[in-house]
Design an enzyme around this catalytic site. Structure first.
Site, mmCIF file in Angstrom:
data_model
loop_
_atom_site.group_PDB
_atom_site.id
_atom_site.type_symbol
_atom_site.label_atom_id
_atom_site.label_comp_id
_atom_site.label_asym_id
_atom_site.label_seq_id
_atom_site.Cartn_x
_atom_site.Cartn_y
_atom_site.Cartn_z
ATOM 1 N N LYS A 114 11.481 9.188 -0.807
ATOM 2 C CA LYS A 114 10.258 8.463 -0.491
ATOM 3 C C LYS A 114 10.662 7.246 0.330
ATOM 4 O O LYS A 114 11.305 6.324 -0.173
ATOM 5 C CB LYS A 114 9.524 8.042 -1.776
ATOM 6 C CG LYS A 114 8.181 7.409 -1.457
ATOM 7 C CD LYS A 114 7.510 6.816 -2.668
ATOM 8 C CE LYS A 114 6.511 5.775 -2.192
ATOM 9 N NZ LYS A 114 6.145 4.835 -3.254
ATOM 10 N N GLY A 175 0.464 -2.215 -6.613
ATOM 11 C CA GLY A 175 0.251 -2.956 -7.853
ATOM 12 C C GLY A 175 -1.048 -3.722 -7.943
ATOM 13 O O GLY A 175 -1.317 -4.367 -8.961
ATOM 14 N N ALA A 201 -0.185 4.107 -3.826
ATOM 15 C CA ALA A 201 -0.406 2.673 -4.050
ATOM 16 C C ALA A 201 -1.879 2.279 -4.069
ATOM 17 O O ALA A 201 -2.678 2.779 -3.289
ATOM 18 C CB ALA A 201 0.319 1.819 -3.019
ATOM 19 N N GLY A 202 -2.189 1.389 -4.983
ATOM 20 C CA GLY A 202 -3.510 0.780 -5.024
ATOM 21 C C GLY A 202 -4.437 1.317 -6.097
ATOM 22 O O GLY A 202 -5.402 0.649 -6.461
ATOM 23 N N ALA A 223 1.469 4.795 -10.260
ATOM 24 C CA ALA A 223 2.500 4.139 -11.075
ATOM 25 C C ALA A 223 1.840 3.090 -11.963
ATOM 26 O O ALA A 223 1.518 3.367 -13.131
ATOM 27 C CB ALA A 223 3.568 3.529 -10.183
ATOM 28 N N SER A 224 1.581 1.900 -11.396
ATOM 29 C CA SER A 224 1.064 0.782 -12.201
ATOM 30 C C SER A 224 -0.198 1.126 -12.982
ATOM 31 O O SER A 224 -0.360 0.673 -14.110
ATOM 32 C CB SER A 224 0.758 -0.411 -11.300
ATOM 33 O OG SER A 224 1.895 -0.771 -10.566
#
Lengths: 278, 79
Positions: A114, A175, A201-202, A223-224
């Site tokens: 990645k 994040g 992301a986001g 992820a987050s």
């Protein structure tokens, strides 16, 4: 035992409820939800969330070996049967990115990478100029680059031309949990790409993962949203279902948006209005 | 006895030390001549010597000179 909300009769829906695998270069992604492992200190909770998510591919970062770390995320992923997707997080230049990718390939024995080249630590936004050059070099070196980039459709197309096996536009900065800030751009990227588009992301909640799939993304990286949720495993479950729901929603063919209402109950046979009492 | 830099720390290794010795010293695991853990399983570690990756098959043959700079990395949580 059947849950209260489920019916007991089973009907053939006429389509496959399981999502098809996704081809990314030479790699077959068995499940459309890619997970991240950062943002959580409780490794038992992480393991549970990863298992519940049903993910078959999960990201890791490459860092200096620390003998004091007794538990290894690499060992955990092996135990769960999850493939590893190393990232180049923390890299600012092409040189660092290529070296990190080479180290990852050697350490983890995978061509997947990645590509993540950030511009600065405050926004963590991708530096598309460096990212483009890194993608070109990594593709030349036989990697399968999954490229984290901005939500700019022109930049996304350039990444593909440079050799990206998948393009990973951000929904919002890493994040932030702000969701998909520019749905129109994400849809445009997904419509024009010849390689899979994976939203990266986001995402902050499951509904945003569903939206990504409805916009035409082939997979989602989260992820987050899971690792920093108050109940990571429950959010992992929700996001897994949302990705499935979004994919089916997309393939089902949504109704066009209309300016005015369109009655779903016919007016034919409606009873005469009752005269007002005086 | 060469003193080398491993992940920004000075380490004294025995004379004739190779990259394989540096990896064994850092990870605490014994390696086969092919650079695999003698106890089985996977090591999940890569090495850069002076900024270039050394494939594991060459670790046992890569001699370390005085002040050699090594990076020994592995997968950690992230992304």
């Amino acid at each position: 035992m059947t849950s209260a909300h489920e019916t007991t009769t089973s009907v053939d829906p006429g389509f496959d409820t399981a999502l098809p695998a996704l081809q990314i270069g030479a790699y077959t992604l068995r499940n459309r939800l890619i997970m991240g492992t950062g943002g959580i200190t409780d490794l038992a909770a992480l393991e549970k969330a990863l298992a519940v998510s049903g993910t078959s591919l999960t990201t890791v970062a490459m860092r200096r070996f620390n003998p004091e770390l007794k538990t290894s995320v690499f060992t955990m992923l092996e135990r769960l049967g999850i493939d590893v997707l190393p990232n180049t997080a923390g890299c600012f230049t092409v040189k660092d990115t290529v070296l990190t990718a080479e180290l990852a390939r050697e350490a983890l024995e995978t061509n997947l990478i990645k590509v993540e080249v950030i511009a600065d630590e405050h926004t963590l936004l991708p530096d598309v100029i460096e990212t483009l050059a890194a993608t070109e070099q990594l593709a030349d070196r036989g990697f399968t680059p999954l490229v984290y980039t901005s939500d700019d459709p022109a930049a996304a197309l350039r990444m593909e031309q440079a050799g990206a096996a998948a393009v990973m536009p951000l929904g919002a900065p890493i994040g932030t949990g702000l969701g998909i800030l520019n749905p129109h751009n994400i849809e445009l990227i997904a419509t024009r790409a010849q390689v899979p588009v994976i939203l990266d992301a986001g995402i902050g909640a499951a509904s945003e993962a569903a939206l990504a799939m409805e916009l035409g993304c082939e997979a989602v990286l989260v992820a987050s949203a899971v690792t920093r949720a108050q109940r990571p495993a429950a959010m992992a479950h929700a996001v897994r279902r949302a990705v499935e729901a979004g994919w089916h929603s997309r393939s089902a063919g949504r109704i066009p948006r209309r300016q005015h209402a369109q009655a779903s109950s016919t007016f034919e046979g409606v009873i005469d209005p009752v005269e007002e009492l005086t | 006895m060469p003193t080398v830099r491993i992940n920004d720390q000075s380490i004294d290794l025995p004379p004739g030390a190779t990259v394989a010795h540096a990896v064994e010293h850092t990870t605490g695991r014994e390696l086969t001549p092919e650079g695999r853990p003698a106890d089985g399983g996977r090591l999940g570690v890569a090495v850069a010597l002076e900024g270039s990756v050394v494939p594991r098959s060459l670790w046992a043959a890569a001699d370390l000179e005085e002040n050699a700079q090594l990076e020994i990395v592995t997968a950690v949580q992230g992304g």
